[in-house]
Design a protein around this motif. Structure first.
Motif, PDB file in Angstrom:
ATOM      1  N   LEU A 260       0.852  -1.191   0.000  1.00 55.09           N
ATOM      2  CA  LEU A 260       0.000   0.000   0.000  1.00 55.09           C
ATOM      3  C   LEU A 260       0.885   1.238   0.000  1.00 55.09           C
ATOM      4  O   LEU A 260       1.542   1.549   0.996  1.00 55.09           O
ATOM      5  CB  LEU A 260      -0.905  -0.001   1.239  1.00 55.09           C
ATOM      6  N   SER A 261       0.898   1.949  -1.133  1.00 51.16           N
ATOM      7  CA  SER A 261       1.694   3.174  -1.217  1.00 51.16           C
ATOM      8  C   SER A 261       0.891   4.399  -0.826  1.00 51.16           C
ATOM      9  O   SER A 261       1.455   5.443  -0.517  1.00 51.16           O
ATOM     10  CB  SER A 261       2.210   3.352  -2.645  1.00 51.16           C
ATOM     11  N   GLY A 262      -0.436   4.287  -0.861  1.00 49.29           N
ATOM     12  CA  GLY A 262      -1.281   5.457  -0.665  1.00 49.29           C
ATOM     13  C   GLY A 262      -1.630   6.127  -1.966  1.00 49.29           C
ATOM     14  O   GLY A 262      -2.352   7.130  -1.992  1.00 49.29           O
ATOM     15  N   GLY A 263      -1.126   5.580  -3.090  1.00 45.62           N
ATOM     16  CA  GLY A 263      -1.517   6.064  -4.405  1.00 45.62           C
ATOM     17  C   GLY A 263      -2.835   5.456  -4.841  1.00 45.62           C
ATOM     18  O   GLY A 263      -3.419   4.608  -4.151  1.00 45.62           O
ATOM     19  N   TYR A 284       1.420  -3.430   3.754  1.00 45.16           N
ATOM     20  CA  TYR A 284       2.777  -2.972   4.031  1.00 45.16           C
ATOM     21  C   TYR A 284       3.087  -1.719   3.222  1.00 45.16           C
ATOM     22  O   TYR A 284       2.796  -1.653   2.018  1.00 45.16           O
ATOM     23  CB  TYR A 284       3.784  -4.067   3.675  1.00 45.16           C
ATOM     24  N   THR A 285       3.703  -0.748   3.881  1.00 44.99           N
ATOM     25  CA  THR A 285       4.063   0.525   3.257  1.00 44.99           C
ATOM     26  C   THR A 285       5.528   0.826   3.528  1.00 44.99           C
ATOM     27  O   THR A 285       6.010   0.628   4.656  1.00 44.99           O
ATOM     28  CB  THR A 285       3.198   1.673   3.829  1.00 44.99           C
ATOM     29  N   GLY A 286       6.217   1.300   2.512  1.00 41.95           N
ATOM     30  CA  GLY A 286       7.594   1.734   2.694  1.00 41.95           C
ATOM     31  C   GLY A 286       7.654   3.206   3.061  1.00 41.95           C
ATOM     32  O   GLY A 286       6.960   4.037   2.464  1.00 41.95           O
ATOM     33  N   LYS A 287       8.448   3.539   4.061  1.00 41.81           N
ATOM     34  CA  LYS A 287       8.621   4.932   4.480  1.00 41.81           C
ATOM     35  C   LYS A 287      10.038   5.365   4.159  1.00 41.81           C
ATOM     36  O   LYS A 287      11.007   4.804   4.679  1.00 41.81           O
ATOM     37  CB  LYS A 287       8.367   5.091   5.983  1.00 41.81           C
ATOM     38  N   VAL A 288      10.167   6.369   3.283  1.00 41.22           N
ATOM     39  CA  VAL A 288      11.487   6.855   2.890  1.00 41.22           C
ATOM     40  C   VAL A 288      11.910   8.008   3.793  1.00 41.22           C
ATOM     41  O   VAL A 288      11.097   8.608   4.505  1.00 41.22           O
ATOM     42  CB  VAL A 288      11.491   7.294   1.412  1.00 41.22           C
ATOM     43  N   GLN A 289      13.190   8.338   3.723  1.00 38.18           N
ATOM     44  CA  GLN A 289      13.735   9.357   4.617  1.00 38.18           C
ATOM     45  C   GLN A 289      13.397  10.770   4.164  1.00 38.18           C
ATOM     46  O   GLN A 289      13.207  11.662   4.988  1.00 38.18           O
ATOM     47  CB  GLN A 289      15.249   9.178   4.714  1.00 38.18           C
ATOM     48  N   ALA A 290      13.319  10.990   2.833  1.00 37.14           N
ATOM     49  CA  ALA A 290      13.089  12.340   2.324  1.00 37.14           C
ATOM     50  C   ALA A 290      11.642  12.753   2.572  1.00 37.14           C
ATOM     51  O   ALA A 290      10.721  12.166   1.997  1.00 37.14           O
ATOM     52  CB  ALA A 290      13.402  12.386   0.823  1.00 37.14           C
ATOM     53  N   PRO A 291      11.384  13.747   3.420  1.00 34.06           N
ATOM     54  CA  PRO A 291       9.997  14.103   3.773  1.00 34.06           C
ATOM     55  C   PRO A 291       9.177  14.591   2.586  1.00 34.06           C
ATOM     56  O   PRO A 291       7.962  14.387   2.549  1.00 34.06           O
ATOM     57  CB  PRO A 291      10.171  15.211   4.828  1.00 34.06           C
ATOM     58  N   ASP A 292       9.805  15.237   1.607  1.00 39.13           N
ATOM     59  CA  ASP A 292       9.062  15.745   0.454  1.00 39.13           C
ATOM     60  C   ASP A 292       8.546  14.619  -0.436  1.00 39.13           C
ATOM     61  O   ASP A 292       7.682  14.856  -1.283  1.00 39.13           O
ATOM     62  CB  ASP A 292       9.943  16.688  -0.377  1.00 39.13           C
ATOM     63  N   TYR A 293       9.086  13.416  -0.272  1.00 39.00           N
ATOM     64  CA  TYR A 293       8.693  12.291  -1.117  1.00 39.00           C
ATOM     65  C   TYR A 293       8.022  11.164  -0.333  1.00 39.00           C
ATOM     66  O   TYR A 293       7.657  10.151  -0.902  1.00 39.00           O
ATOM     67  CB  TYR A 293       9.917  11.723  -1.852  1.00 39.00           C
ATOM     68  N   ASP A 294       7.890  11.333   0.969  1.00 41.71           N
ATOM     69  CA  ASP A 294       7.340  10.277   1.801  1.00 41.71           C
ATOM     70  C   ASP A 294       5.824  10.173   1.614  1.00 41.71           C
ATOM     71  O   ASP A 294       5.089  11.130   1.858  1.00 41.71           O
ATOM     72  CB  ASP A 294       7.673  10.556   3.270  1.00 41.71           C
ATOM     73  N   GLU A 295       5.364   9.000   1.179  1.00 42.58           N
ATOM     74  CA  GLU A 295       3.943   8.772   0.926  1.00 42.58           C
ATOM     75  C   GLU A 295       3.249   8.041   2.077  1.00 42.58           C
ATOM     76  O   GLU A 295       2.057   7.762   1.988  1.00 42.58           O
ATOM     77  CB  GLU A 295       3.760   7.935  -0.346  1.00 42.58           C
ATOM     78  N   SER A 296       3.981   7.735   3.128  1.00 40.31           N
ATOM     79  CA  SER A 296       3.404   6.889   4.169  1.00 40.31           C
ATOM     80  C   SER A 296       2.192   7.530   4.853  1.00 40.31           C
ATOM     81  O   SER A 296       1.303   6.814   5.333  1.00 40.31           O
ATOM     82  CB  SER A 296       4.460   6.521   5.210  1.00 40.31           C
ATOM     83  N   SER A 297       2.124   8.851   4.890  1.00 39.46           N
ATOM     84  CA  SER A 297       0.964   9.489   5.522  1.00 39.46           C
ATOM     85  C   SER A 297      -0.314   9.214   4.721  1.00 39.46           C
ATOM     86  O   SER A 297      -1.389   9.024   5.299  1.00 39.46           O
ATOM     87  CB  SER A 297       1.181  11.006   5.637  1.00 39.46           C
ATOM     88  N   TYR A 298      -0.198   9.184   3.381  1.00 41.20           N
ATOM     89  CA  TYR A 298      -1.360   8.834   2.549  1.00 41.20           C
ATOM     90  C   TYR A 298      -1.774   7.392   2.800  1.00 41.20           C
ATOM     91  O   TYR A 298      -2.963   7.062   2.880  1.00 41.20           O
ATOM     92  CB  TYR A 298      -1.040   9.028   1.074  1.00 41.20           C
TER      93      TYR A 298
END
Length: 630
Positions: A260-263, A284-298
């Motif tokens: 689940l990417s949130g897309g 399962y969702t991947g959370k990246v370090q760069a906040p401008d690209y992090d989709e985990s909140s979606y």
């Protein structure tokens, strides 16, 4: 669900050691960690590595042999309608010793011959030996979800789920296929039946190989519909077909999970899985370090909206050369996309508790999700219009609209679709390679697919995406998830859904937001109006607008969060630069290292993501040469 390997001998009674067969199959151990087996007689040798998903008992292990007929099969995949087929076969008098879909495949062949393929709903690659006729059938599913590679040598016809099993067979060369390497650099994948290995081919989707008396023939048993747009599906049919595909693909004797990417695509799957599964999968969702690209909140919002069990997995940048090299070795193929490392990380996390994972691949290809590329017909029309203008004025307009030179329709599309232009590759190679005939071979594959599709320019592009782009993407998904010992299921590639989607006109898949938006776009490049003035994957947004969070419906498609240009020149890529540009570079037999260094220094001055993508491809080709071919 498995890894398969085998050889069909050219002469009966050929001597083969079980140890050699097992050694080749062991290269596929990651694909099937639950069981292993082999079958060897005077005609064939089959080996299998099993990932147990349906009928977990040892009686369903493979290779599977029907005791009455002697028919033997080694099979990788899932037949989603095996219970319905089993019922029909029972009505014809067939009995069953297992609860597996593997046995159903054998009985279906016994009942209906090779025409049984058209009755199958599933993902598969298999080899079936019928000793009564000394015939071997090797088949691959319609869209190419499950891979199959083969080579024909003096001993016989050798096949496997991955080429890294084939190169373990005696006297099979590890030499690279330079046309395959050129294709990989240009398109991130090897198109057609070629591979990166000289002498090794891949069986293309929807094909059937028949081997008799040491000779093989290939036929197409399924094709994409040629007459696009003649039987437009009803609006609600898309949702019904997708939901139906999800429900059928839930069949398993083990718990399933989903990414689940949130897309849009994965959120729709989350809805369908949550409403159709008796036991809701874990997402399962991947959370990246760069906040401008992090989709985990979606993704968290979607999970909360549907009440889903949700795990968030940290994803690092693909800076660890050893981690990338591990995946290259397991795949037997370089990584064309840097997000493969992220998928591998997620797959390993999923594999701790699950053996099956649902993913959203395929939606972009069949529903026009790549707006910039699917707007090529629009730009070609603007480009053609500008040919009537005086040259100085036309050039100004072309620069403003980012159109580039005018060309025929296919070339105009390829100029946008190509990642690493052939002319640029040629400037870096030794002796000006590749040859013109090698370049034309790759282009001819696109020409063939382009000409096969009836309909307008958009329809031809859609056909290329499903016939060429999608199989390469599915190969990546399969090999990357199976590297972690789990099976990916891809409901968007259900052949009934694909057939219906391909019949939807382009103007209904990629729509303008309004007549005013269409007028505003006339004076803007696609890069500035894509997904601002138009709406991609409109049929999906329309059918699921009442059940998805508004943030999912309205958000723009987000690429993988790594600015590749900056990465290529930064500390994180130091090992990659040493690999590509160092004195012992594995690319030195193909590329002029001085030219490569000049190219890199030129890119360093303006490190665009396009430059970074090219460097990523070169580095991975180098890793492949070093880790797999040496």
């Amino acid at each position: 669900m498995c890894g398969i390997f085998g050889i069909v001998f050219k002469h009966d009674g050929a001597a083969v050691s079980a140890e050699t067969v097992e050694h080749c199959a062991d290269a596929l151990a990651h694909r099937g960690p639950d069981a292993k087996g082999s079958y060897i007689d005077s005609s064939v040798a089959f080996a299998h590595r099993r990932l147990s998903i349906i009928d977990l008992s040892p009686r369903a292990n493979q290779p599977f042999r029907d005791s009455a007929s002697g028919v033997v099969i080694t099979y990788n995949g899932e037949i989603y309608n095996y219970r319905e087929l089993k019922y029909d076969l029972a009505q014809l008098g067939h009995g069953f010793a297992t609860e597996s879909d593997t046995e159903v495949l054998v009985k279906a062949y016994l009942a209906w011959g090779k025409s049984f393929l058209s009755r199958l709903d599933g993902i598969f690659a298999f080899a079936l030996f019928d000793p009564r006729s000394s015939c071997v059938l090797i088949a691959r599913d319609r869209l190419g979800v499950k891979p199959l590679y083969y080579t024909d040598n003096d001993a016989g016809f050798v096949f496997a789920s991955q080429p890294n099993a084939l190169i373990r067979w005696p006297r099979i060369s590890r030499k690279p296929d330079l046309v395959g390497a050129l294709s990989f650099l240009s398109y991130r994948a090897v198109v057609g039946s070629r591979t990166l290995f000289a002498g090794i081919s891949k069986l293309e989707p929807g094909r059937l190989l028949e081997i008799r008396k040491g000779r093989h023939s290939c036929e197409r048993w399924w094709s994409l519909p040629a007459h696009v747009g003649r039987s437009r599906p009803r609006p609600e049919e898309v949702k019904w077909l997708l939901g139906n595909a999800v429900e059928r693909q839930l069949i398993a004797d083990v718990p399933v999970a989903a990414l689940l990417s949130g897309g849009l695509d994965s959120s729709i799957l989350a809805y369908e899985l949550s409403t159709r599964s008796n036991k809701k999968p874990v997402f399962y969702t991947g959370k990246v370090q760069a906040p401008d690209y992090d989709e985990s909140s979606y993704a968290r919002e979607v999970a909360k909206h549907f009440g889903l069990a949700h795990c968030v997995i940290p994803i690092r940048e693909p800076s660890d050369l050893k981690e990338v090299a591990e995946l290259v070795r397991l795949r037997g193929h370089p990584l064309g996309m840097h997000n493969e490392v992220a998928m591998f990380t997620l797959a390993k996390a999923v594999a701790k508790e699950h053996k099956v994972v649902f993913t959203g691949e395929g939606a972009d290809e069949i529903f026009a999700g790549y707006s910039r590329l699917f707007r090529t017909p629009y730009d070609h029309g603007r480009s053609k219009f500008l040919t009537a203008f005086p040259s100085p004025l036309a050039e100004i307009a072309r620069r403003r609209l980012e159109l580039g030179p005018h060309a025929d329709k296919l070339q105009f599309f390829l100029d946008r679709y190509t990642y690493f232009p052939i002319e640029e590759i040629r400037s870096l190679t030794i002796g000006g390679n590749p040859r013109a005939d090698e370049e034309m071979e790759i282009r001819s594959h696109f020409e063939q697919q382009f000409s096969q599709a009836n309909g307008d320019f958009f329809s031809k592009i859609a056909h290329i995406f499903v016939a060429i782009h999608l199989p390469a993407l599915l190969e990546m998904v399969d090999n990357t998830t199976m590297a972690a010992g789990i099976e990916a299921r891809v409901p968007y590639t259900d052949h009934q859904l694909v057939t219906a989607a391909m019949a939807i006109p382009g103007s209904d898949r990629l729509k303008w937001k309004s007549p005013i938006a269409a007028a505003q776009a006339l004076s803007s490049p696609v890069s500035s109006f894509s997904e601002h003035l138009d709406v991609s994957k409109y049929p999906l947004r329309r059918e699921y607008c009442s059940v998805l969070p508004q943030s999912v419906l309205c958000r723009k498609k987000m690429g993988f969060p790594l600015p590749l240009g900056q990465w290529a020149i930064g500390d994180g890529a130091r090992d990659y630069r040493n690999l590509v540009l160092g004195g012992d570079s594995p690319l030195c037999d193909l590329f002029d290292l001085h030219a490569l260094k000049r190219w890199f220094e030129g890119g360093r001055l303006n490190p665009s993501d396009a430059f970074g993508r090219k460097f990523w491809l070169l580095a991975n080709l180098g890793l492949f040469f070093k880790e797999v071919l040496r």
